[in-house]
Scaffold this active site. Structure first.
Site, PDB file in Angstrom:
ATOM      1  N   GLU A 135       4.455 -81.380   1.405  1.00 20.47           N
ATOM      2  CA  GLU A 135       5.049 -82.013   2.577  1.00 20.47           C
ATOM      3  C   GLU A 135       4.053 -82.883   3.331  1.00 20.47           C
ATOM      4  O   GLU A 135       4.407 -83.948   3.835  1.00 20.47           O
ATOM      5  CB  GLU A 135       5.646 -80.940   3.489  1.00 20.47           C
ATOM      6  N   HIS A 168      14.829 -80.891   5.778  1.00 17.89           N
ATOM      7  CA  HIS A 168      14.981 -79.448   5.924  1.00 17.89           C
ATOM      8  C   HIS A 168      16.395 -79.048   6.364  1.00 17.89           C
ATOM      9  O   HIS A 168      16.665 -77.855   6.545  1.00 17.89           O
ATOM     10  CB  HIS A 168      13.969 -78.906   6.947  1.00 17.89           C
TER      11      HIS A 168
END
Length: 238
Positions: A135, A168
């Protein structure tokens, strides 16, 4: 954005979508649905990390960012420690703000991840280490770095953090993702080293796992004891 960074984005997107094929394949091999999901995530995240490392290294001259300059090793080490406290502070403030405006704590995404860790403890390695590395490379090194070439820090950090929250599927807690995204971006700009926000991200995820999985029962017991103590003390003051 360099061609290598485009490849990183492509690999990351393919990793995110690969479950639509990988999970059913594992399920057909007599794994349960949950086992298939956990196992495929472990496989896909690990493969993506290996590909990322092959793409990124060695560093090429054309990849150097005009606004990012590496600081000394000592300075980076200092901010690797301070950065952990910075990220936790940003997260705490965001949670307080969300609570004040009526947003319930916790998220389905987090609960799903924690349940997978409880089912397969080795999955904690993916959540605590591999996930943060991927990420930070994608959202800070590639996306934030690309935005930062054209825009100021605030807009670049905001855009990368919003995309971070969308990935997410946790729009209700976009404030938290934005806050920690700003903190990670600041650490990247402050030191010019992607390793520094990676370490802060690893620390944040590891802490969440320790608190909500490893010591979950002890914390619940402590909360119950505190509630009982409050009831007893409350009775004395009636």
């Amino acid at each position: 954005m360099t061609i290598r960074y485009w490849w990183i984005l492509i690999v990351y997107i393919l990793m995110q979508l690969s479950g639509f094929i990988g999970v059913p394949v594992l399920y057909s091999l007599d794994f349960s649905e949950n086992q298939s999901l956990v196992l495929w995530n472990m496989i896909s995240f690990t493969l993506a990390l290996l590909v990322f490392l092959l793409i990124i290294f060695p560093q090429r001259e054309g990849d150097r960012h005009p606004k990012l300059h590496k600081t000394s090793g000592g300075h980076a080490a200092l901010w690797s420690v301070l950065g952990i406290f910075l990220v936790f502070a940003a997260q705490y403030v965001a949670i307080l703000i969300e609570t004040l405006i009526g947003i319930e704590p916790g998220s389905e995404n987090t609960e799903s991840i924690l349940s997978m860790i409880e089912m397969s403890p080795v999955f904690a390695l993916v959540v605590a280490v591999i996930g943060p590395i991927l990420e930070e490379i994608v959202f800070r090194k590639v996306l934030f770095g690309s935005f930062y070439r054209r825009f100021n820090f605030f807009l670049s950090a905001l855009l990368s953090a919003l995309i971070f929250s969308l990935v997410h599927f946790d729009i209700m807690h976009v404030l938290i993702y934005t806050a920690v995204g700003f903190a990670f971006s600041y650490l990247y700009v402050k030191t010019g080293r992607i390793l520094v926000p990676i370490l802060a991200h690893v620390a944040m995820n590891s802490y969440a796992i320790i608190v909500q999985v490893v010591f979950a029962d002890q914390i619940r017991e402590l909360q119950q004891q505190m509630e009982q103590m409050n009831m007893i003390l409350g009775g004395f003051f009636l």
